[in-house]
Design a protein around this motif. Sequence first.
Motif, PDB file in Angstrom:
ATOM      1  N   ASN A 187       1.080   3.680   8.982  1.00 27.90           N
ATOM      2  CA  ASN A 187       1.232   4.280   7.289  1.00 27.90           C
ATOM      3  C   ASN A 187       3.207   4.058   7.134  1.00 27.90           C
ATOM      4  O   ASN A 187       2.932   3.949   6.295  1.00 27.90           O
ATOM      5  CB  ASN A 187       1.190   5.514   7.564  1.00 27.90           C
ATOM      6  CG  ASN A 187      -0.578   6.489   7.537  1.00 27.90           C
ATOM      7  OD1 ASN A 187      -1.265   5.067   7.187  1.00 27.90           O
ATOM      8  ND2 ASN A 187      -1.369   6.834   8.146  1.00 27.90           N
ATOM      9  N   GLU A 188       3.787   3.751   7.999  1.00 25.47           N
ATOM     10  CA  GLU A 188       5.324   3.803   7.696  1.00 25.47           C
ATOM     11  C   GLU A 188       5.198   2.486   7.603  1.00 25.47           C
ATOM     12  O   GLU A 188       6.954   2.389   7.329  1.00 25.47           O
ATOM     13  CB  GLU A 188       6.255   4.478   8.395  1.00 25.47           C
ATOM     14  CG  GLU A 188       5.484   6.372   9.133  1.00 25.47           C
ATOM     15  CD  GLU A 188       6.263   6.294  10.922  1.00 25.47           C
ATOM     16  OE1 GLU A 188       7.440   5.857  11.856  1.00 25.47           O
ATOM     17  OE2 GLU A 188       5.862   7.473  11.324  1.00 25.47           O
ATOM     18  N   MET A 189       4.773   1.311   8.163  1.00 26.30           N
ATOM     19  CA  MET A 189       5.103   0.207   7.606  1.00 26.30           C
ATOM     20  C   MET A 189       4.548  -0.277   6.749  1.00 26.30           C
ATOM     21  O   MET A 189       3.595  -0.191   6.019  1.00 26.30           O
ATOM     22  CB  MET A 189       5.065  -0.457   8.660  1.00 26.30           C
ATOM     23  CG  MET A 189       5.036   0.173  10.001  1.00 26.30           C
ATOM     24  SD  MET A 189       5.465  -1.437  11.689  1.00 26.30           S
ATOM     25  CE  MET A 189       3.833  -0.543  12.265  1.00 26.30           C
ATOM     26  N   GLY A 190       4.360  -1.727   5.946  1.00 27.65           N
ATOM     27  CA  GLY A 190       4.364  -2.624   5.322  1.00 27.65           C
ATOM     28  C   GLY A 190       4.582  -3.791   5.284  1.00 27.65           C
ATOM     29  O   GLY A 190       4.676  -4.452   6.171  1.00 27.65           O
ATOM     30  N   ASN A 191       4.717  -4.745   4.310  1.00 28.24           N
ATOM     31  CA  ASN A 191       5.357  -6.525   4.366  1.00 28.24           C
ATOM     32  C   ASN A 191       6.430  -6.753   5.320  1.00 28.24           C
ATOM     33  O   ASN A 191       6.217  -7.910   5.455  1.00 28.24           O
ATOM     34  CB  ASN A 191       5.418  -6.405   2.900  1.00 28.24           C
ATOM     35  CG  ASN A 191       4.173  -6.747   2.237  1.00 28.24           C
ATOM     36  OD1 ASN A 191       3.126  -6.063   1.787  1.00 28.24           O
ATOM     37  ND2 ASN A 191       4.400  -7.699   0.814  1.00 28.24           N
ATOM     38  N   HIS A 192       6.719  -5.718   5.086  1.00 30.94           N
ATOM     39  CA  HIS A 192       8.606  -5.876   5.840  1.00 30.94           C
ATOM     40  C   HIS A 192       8.313  -6.389   7.264  1.00 30.94           C
ATOM     41  O   HIS A 192       8.551  -7.459   7.659  1.00 30.94           O
ATOM     42  CB  HIS A 192       9.513  -5.192   5.518  1.00 30.94           C
ATOM     43  CG  HIS A 192      11.111  -5.656   6.778  1.00 30.94           C
ATOM     44  ND1 HIS A 192      11.869  -6.967   6.373  1.00 30.94           N
ATOM     45  CD2 HIS A 192      11.434  -4.768   7.805  1.00 30.94           C
ATOM     46  CE1 HIS A 192      12.313  -6.273   7.541  1.00 30.94           C
ATOM     47  NE2 HIS A 192      12.499  -5.887   7.735  1.00 30.94           N
ATOM     48  N   GLU A 193       7.475  -5.257   8.027  1.00 35.24           N
ATOM     49  CA  GLU A 193       6.810  -5.333   9.138  1.00 35.24           C
ATOM     50  C   GLU A 193       5.949  -6.283   9.227  1.00 35.24           C
ATOM     51  O   GLU A 193       6.254  -6.911  10.569  1.00 35.24           O
ATOM     52  CB  GLU A 193       6.869  -4.309   9.105  1.00 35.24           C
ATOM     53  CG  GLU A 193       7.758  -2.933  10.060  1.00 35.24           C
ATOM     54  CD  GLU A 193       8.373  -2.831   7.963  1.00 35.24           C
ATOM     55  OE1 GLU A 193       9.199  -1.729   7.465  1.00 35.24           O
ATOM     56  OE2 GLU A 193       7.343  -2.976   7.403  1.00 35.24           O
ATOM     57  N   TYR A 208      -5.166  -2.367   7.311  1.00 36.97           N
ATOM     58  CA  TYR A 208      -4.469  -1.968   5.926  1.00 36.97           C
ATOM     59  C   TYR A 208      -5.442  -1.923   5.015  1.00 36.97           C
ATOM     60  O   TYR A 208      -5.031  -0.721   4.154  1.00 36.97           O
ATOM     61  CB  TYR A 208      -2.901  -2.888   5.703  1.00 36.97           C
ATOM     62  CG  TYR A 208      -1.986  -2.294   6.396  1.00 36.97           C
ATOM     63  CD1 TYR A 208      -1.390  -1.281   6.043  1.00 36.97           C
ATOM     64  CD2 TYR A 208      -1.598  -2.939   7.421  1.00 36.97           C
ATOM     65  CE1 TYR A 208       0.115  -1.036   6.371  1.00 36.97           C
ATOM     66  CE2 TYR A 208      -0.238  -3.035   8.271  1.00 36.97           C
ATOM     67  CZ  TYR A 208       0.093  -1.904   7.959  1.00 36.97           C
ATOM     68  OH  TYR A 208       1.331  -1.175   8.558  1.00 36.97           O
ATOM     69  N   ARG A 209      -6.735  -2.776   4.286  1.00 43.43           N
ATOM     70  CA  ARG A 209      -7.112  -3.079   3.822  1.00 43.43           C
ATOM     71  C   ARG A 209      -8.611  -1.746   3.931  1.00 43.43           C
ATOM     72  O   ARG A 209      -8.446   0.021   2.853  1.00 43.43           O
ATOM     73  CB  ARG A 209      -8.329  -3.111   3.383  1.00 43.43           C
ATOM     74  CG  ARG A 209      -8.927  -3.161   2.216  1.00 43.43           C
ATOM     75  CD  ARG A 209      -9.526  -5.060   2.144  1.00 43.43           C
ATOM     76  NE  ARG A 209      -9.423  -5.723   1.700  1.00 43.43           N
ATOM     77  CZ  ARG A 209      -8.570  -7.136   1.357  1.00 43.43           C
ATOM     78  NH1 ARG A 209      -9.910  -7.452   1.991  1.00 43.43           N
ATOM     79  NH2 ARG A 209      -7.905  -7.925   1.234  1.00 43.43           N
ATOM     80  N   LYS A 259      -4.138   0.169   2.689  1.00 43.84           N
ATOM     81  CA  LYS A 259      -3.620  -0.258   1.121  1.00 43.84           C
ATOM     82  C   LYS A 259      -3.443  -1.832   1.388  1.00 43.84           C
ATOM     83  O   LYS A 259      -3.621  -1.797   1.914  1.00 43.84           O
ATOM     84  CB  LYS A 259      -1.913   0.326   1.980  1.00 43.84           C
ATOM     85  CG  LYS A 259      -1.203  -0.636   1.547  1.00 43.84           C
ATOM     86  CD  LYS A 259       0.498   0.264   1.531  1.00 43.84           C
ATOM     87  CE  LYS A 259       1.239  -0.564   1.421  1.00 43.84           C
ATOM     88  NZ  LYS A 259       2.666  -0.356   2.176  1.00 43.84           N
ATOM     89  N   GLU A 260      -3.835  -1.792   0.332  1.00 42.53           N
ATOM     90  CA  GLU A 260      -3.670  -4.009   0.124  1.00 42.53           C
ATOM     91  C   GLU A 260      -2.230  -4.175  -0.021  1.00 42.53           C
ATOM     92  O   GLU A 260      -1.225  -3.579  -0.242  1.00 42.53           O
ATOM     93  CB  GLU A 260      -4.219  -3.582  -1.250  1.00 42.53           C
ATOM     94  CG  GLU A 260      -5.684  -4.395  -1.830  1.00 42.53           C
ATOM     95  CD  GLU A 260      -6.042  -4.232  -0.903  1.00 42.53           C
ATOM     96  OE1 GLU A 260      -6.210  -5.208  -0.345  1.00 42.53           O
ATOM     97  OE2 GLU A 260      -7.792  -4.271  -0.686  1.00 42.53           O
ATOM     98  N   ILE A 261      -2.394  -5.311   1.286  1.00 42.43           N
ATOM     99  CA  ILE A 261      -1.236  -6.292   1.707  1.00 42.43           C
ATOM    100  C   ILE A 261      -1.303  -7.186   0.638  1.00 42.43           C
ATOM    101  O   ILE A 261      -2.177  -7.775   0.643  1.00 42.43           O
ATOM    102  CB  ILE A 261      -1.627  -6.924   3.047  1.00 42.43           C
ATOM    103  CG1 ILE A 261      -1.358  -5.148   3.988  1.00 42.43           C
ATOM    104  CG2 ILE A 261       0.039  -7.348   3.120  1.00 42.43           C
ATOM    105  CD1 ILE A 261       0.392  -4.620   3.016  1.00 42.43           C
TER     106      ILE A 261
END
Length: 286
Positions: A44-50, A80-81, A86-88
């Motif tokens: 939840n705390e991460m996204g594209n960068h990680e 993520y989906r 959350k959509e990446i």
Amino acid sequence: MGYSPFIESVRVELRTRRYSIKTEKVYLFWIRSFILFNDKRHPNEMGNHEIERFLNHLALNRQVSPASQNQALCALIFLYRYVVKKEIRGLNYSFTKKEQVMPTVLTHQEATCIIDKMKGIHWLIASILYGSGLRINEALSLRIKDLDLENNMVFVFRGKGRKDRYSLLPKSLNNAICCQIDKVKKLHQLDLSQGYGLTSLPPALMRKYGNAIKDFSWQYLFPSTTRCVHPYDGYICRHHIHGSAFRKKLREAVQLAAIPKRVKAHTFRHSFATELLLQGTDCRVC
């Protein structure tokens, strides 16, 4: 961060969406690896960068194959989906360089030499791989009902791409297959006498056929020597033998045959297709 409960929630989501056990294990491996790589931070705390850092790490530092990197990506997209909700999109990462590897093909003499060095059910599995052009998982998943010895055909249920198909079954294997069927029948009768007798089935088929999976026709041609607990539905059943047992015997046979080629179970399928092409047969449906 509640690591174990979170991984369990991913497992529940995979099973709810009827992903195979094999896919479940692969996806959970990559998701755990992703979390550990990022110092156990919650997704939840991460996204594209990680995600990009992790995929670059796999390509540049781990030097995994393109298929493995793609597996990791698919696992994270699923995570993520469907779990994080959350959509990446718009990922920018280095792709693993794909090396062109030509498949190993055995001559008929080499293939038969290797097969002759094997014994028992491993000899029969190798013979079916070469004689019918099956993949190893397809051969191990054969059930008694899939065999048509009278017409020398074998039915492959949900092969690659989840497609059903028929393939050839060499007449020369009939006696060996009949002997193996007799062994399976005795084992099944023993299971029934002890209050068991169920084979393993995907949940959807289990609901559809119910107690019919106690029938002999549903038993695997190459059953495991031990019973196990079905990973989805929890009943005690008998699955087919594990592919690692065959691969071990295959390596030993290749060494005994002194064949200086890199031979895997799938090599028999390539060799089968090559033999068909040499005979002028259209093998695109095999």
